[in-house]
Motif scaffolding. Sequence first.
Motif, PDB file in Angstrom:
ATOM      1  N   THR A   2       7.040  49.228  -1.602  1.00 49.08           N
ATOM      2  CA  THR A   2       5.901  48.074  -0.752  1.00 49.08           C
ATOM      3  C   THR A   2       5.014  49.353  -0.276  1.00 49.08           C
ATOM      4  O   THR A   2       4.463  49.927  -0.167  1.00 49.08           O
ATOM      5  N   ALA A   3       3.958  48.172  -0.315  1.00 53.59           N
ATOM      6  CA  ALA A   3       2.808  48.785   0.854  1.00 53.59           C
ATOM      7  C   ALA A   3       2.628  49.009   1.973  1.00 53.59           C
ATOM      8  O   ALA A   3       3.562  48.207   2.558  1.00 53.59           O
ATOM      9  N   GLN A  25       3.942  37.314   4.763  1.00 54.71           N
ATOM     10  CA  GLN A  25       4.272  38.352   3.443  1.00 54.71           C
ATOM     11  C   GLN A  25       4.705  39.992   4.612  1.00 54.71           C
ATOM     12  O   GLN A  25       5.408  40.374   4.328  1.00 54.71           O
ATOM     13  N   THR A  38       3.636  46.161   6.741  1.00 53.22           N
ATOM     14  CA  THR A  38       4.579  46.239   5.466  1.00 53.22           C
ATOM     15  C   THR A  38       4.601  44.956   4.813  1.00 53.22           C
ATOM     16  O   THR A  38       4.222  44.521   5.395  1.00 53.22           O
ATOM     17  N   ASP A  40       5.631  43.806   0.855  1.00 49.67           N
ATOM     18  CA  ASP A  40       5.539  43.410   0.076  1.00 49.67           C
ATOM     19  C   ASP A  40       4.979  44.451  -1.457  1.00 49.67           C
ATOM     20  O   ASP A  40       5.510  45.475  -2.143  1.00 49.67           O
ATOM     21  N   ASP A  41       4.129  43.875  -1.629  1.00 51.75           N
ATOM     22  CA  ASP A  41       3.341  44.720  -2.882  1.00 51.75           C
ATOM     23  C   ASP A  41       1.750  44.518  -2.601  1.00 51.75           C
ATOM     24  O   ASP A  41       1.400  45.794  -2.636  1.00 51.75           O
ATOM     25  N   GLU A  42       1.428  44.225  -1.591  1.00 54.67           N
ATOM     26  CA  GLU A  42      -0.064  44.038  -1.393  1.00 54.67           C
ATOM     27  C   GLU A  42      -0.277  43.765   0.243  1.00 54.67           C
ATOM     28  O   GLU A  42      -0.652  42.763   0.136  1.00 54.67           O
ATOM     29  N   SER A  67       1.803  54.557  -0.806  1.00 63.46           N
ATOM     30  CA  SER A  67       0.665  53.562  -0.979  1.00 63.46           C
ATOM     31  C   SER A  67      -0.808  54.413  -1.345  1.00 63.46           C
ATOM     32  O   SER A  67      -0.751  55.445  -0.909  1.00 63.46           O
ATOM     33  N   THR A  80      -1.844  48.517  -1.733  1.00 65.74           N
ATOM     34  CA  THR A  80      -0.761  48.350  -2.388  1.00 65.74           C
ATOM     35  C   THR A  80      -0.526  49.341  -2.740  1.00 65.74           C
ATOM     36  O   THR A  80      -0.330  50.492  -2.487  1.00 65.74           O
ATOM     37  N   ARG A  81       0.620  49.071  -3.005  1.00 68.29           N
ATOM     38  CA  ARG A  81       1.914  50.352  -2.849  1.00 68.29           C
ATOM     39  C   ARG A  81       1.783  51.294  -4.004  1.00 68.29           C
ATOM     40  O   ARG A  81       1.099  50.485  -5.654  1.00 68.29           O
TER      41      ARG A  81
END
Length: 82
Positions: A2-3, A25, A38, A40-42, A67, A80-81
């Motif tokens: 995660t990011a 998200q 937090t 999930d991706d960005e 991140s 991003t992660r």
Amino acid sequence: MTARIYVLEVPENEGVVDVAARDSQVTIDKVGPYFRITADDELIIDRRATGCRHAVWYSAIAGLEDSIIVQQDKDALRVTRR
């Protein structure tokens, strides 16, 4: 993966947390005196929406976890992660 960023819980940073919380998200919880934000991706936060002045904007991030900041300018923060 995660990011994830950490933001100190002070009145000056409320706009950052409030804008992040609007994204479905994103999850926000507390770790000591910090908000852990937090995605999930960005993670993307629009600076103007936060109402933060530049000095607060550029000093709001207290830490990252697995991140990397790929954008932090007058327009947005993008994390991003790793």
